[in-house]
Design an enzyme around this catalytic site. Structure first.
Site, PDB file in Angstrom:
ATOM      1  N   CYS A 198       0.827  -1.203   0.000  1.00 42.14           N
ATOM      2  CA  CYS A 198       0.000   0.000   0.000  1.00 42.14           C
ATOM      3  C   CYS A 198       0.864   1.256   0.000  1.00 42.14           C
ATOM      4  O   CYS A 198       2.029   1.245   0.427  1.00 42.14           O
ATOM      5  CB  CYS A 198      -0.962  -0.011   1.179  1.00 42.14           C
ATOM      6  N   LEU A 199       0.295   2.344  -0.469  1.00 40.96           N
ATOM      7  CA  LEU A 199       1.048   3.584  -0.633  1.00 40.96           C
ATOM      8  C   LEU A 199       1.582   4.145   0.685  1.00 40.96           C
ATOM      9  O   LEU A 199       2.573   4.871   0.693  1.00 40.96           O
ATOM     10  CB  LEU A 199       0.167   4.632  -1.318  1.00 40.96           C
TER      11      LEU A 199
END
Length: 277
Positions: A178-179
């Site tokens: 995930c970012l």
């Protein structure tokens, strides 16, 4: 063709789902959860459901790919919205940030599973993940989730072998955490920061790059590429244009990591803190 050891693990994985009757899969669209969704569907058919959590830390391109892959598999696919960004324990970005993310995810999935009559929620954690620093695994276990890949000892390399054997087109897809993993621990995570990192990575992907990260540190974007690609990147990229583009996303400075790409690099601060090397 799979060797006998990997084939035996695949048979055990199939047997795990055969005992479940119905299962809800925490499906991010990454190669691990895609393999889990594939095997679950092959065994359970319409008694398997893939669910993708939508939040600012998920790239729109990854969400789109997850939908396409689910159609290719044939599995029913639904979206749920999670709200980890509302939790200050998450946005403060402590070293156990993933614990709060996975708590939100599995609280949401567990409730959905209970409402729909799915006795099991399963994820894509593999055997290699158990040896890394993954506080999110604890959160999932606390909420009763199962990790079939890890249960039968399937490693990341074996995930790719089996996925290729089963005809999954994404078998060699690079890992895409995930970012929020792009920020150093302790730096507050905001939607604006997530969006600028997402735009920066999407622009590099459109340039044809596959394995990379854009790490965000304050107003600085640090591009990580495999070490053997650094020279070609510098020689063939219009660097002023790239810098201008990143600045249009909100960064002030754009740098290139000379060490090269290494998955989980930001965790090295934890190793230094504990004296590990």
């Amino acid at each position: 063709m799979l060797d006998n050891t990997v084939l035996a693990k695949l048979e055990k994985l199939t047997a795990v789902f055969g005992e479940m009757q119905r299962a809800l899969i925490a499906y991010s669209g990454g190669i691990d959860s895609t393999l889990v969704a594939k095997v679950a569907y092959d065994v359970l058919g319409d008694r398997a459901l893939a669910v993708t959590a939508v939040s600012p830390s998920l790239l729109p391109e990854d969400l789109e790919e997850a939908g396409i892959q689910a159609v290719d598999i044939g599995i029913a696919h639904e979206l749920v919205r999670t709200h980890e960004m509302d939790n200050p324990n998450y946005t403060a970005n402590p070293i156990n940030r993933c614990y709060f993310c996975k708590s939100e995810l599995h609280d949401t999935l567990k409730l959905l599973a209970l409402e729909r009559g799915y006795p099991y929620v399963v994820d894509g954690v593999n055997a290699d993940d158990l040896s890394d620093y993954r506080p999110g695994i604890q959160a999932a276990k606390e909420r009763g989730a199962r990790s079939p890949l890890a249960e039968v000892g399937i490693t990341k390399a074996e995930v790719r072998e089996i996925a290729k054997h089963l005809g999954l087109s994404c078998w060699d897809k690079p890992a895409q955490p995930c970012l929020s993993s792009r920020f150093p621990y302790g730096e507050e995570i905001t939607i604006v920061k997530l969006q600028r990192v997402g735009r920066a990575e999407a622009s590099l992907r459109r340039m044809g790059l596959r394995t990379f990260r854009v790490r965000s540190d304050g107003d600085t974007a640090r591009i990580e590429l495999p070490a053997d690609q650094l020279k070609e990147f510098v020689l063939t990229t219009d660097l002023p244009t790239l810098v201008e583009k990143f600045q249009s996303f909100g960064f002030l400075y754009v740098t290139l990591d000379l060490e090269g790409f290494r998955s989980g690099k930001l965790n090295q601060v934890l190793q230094l803190a504990t004296g590990q090397h």
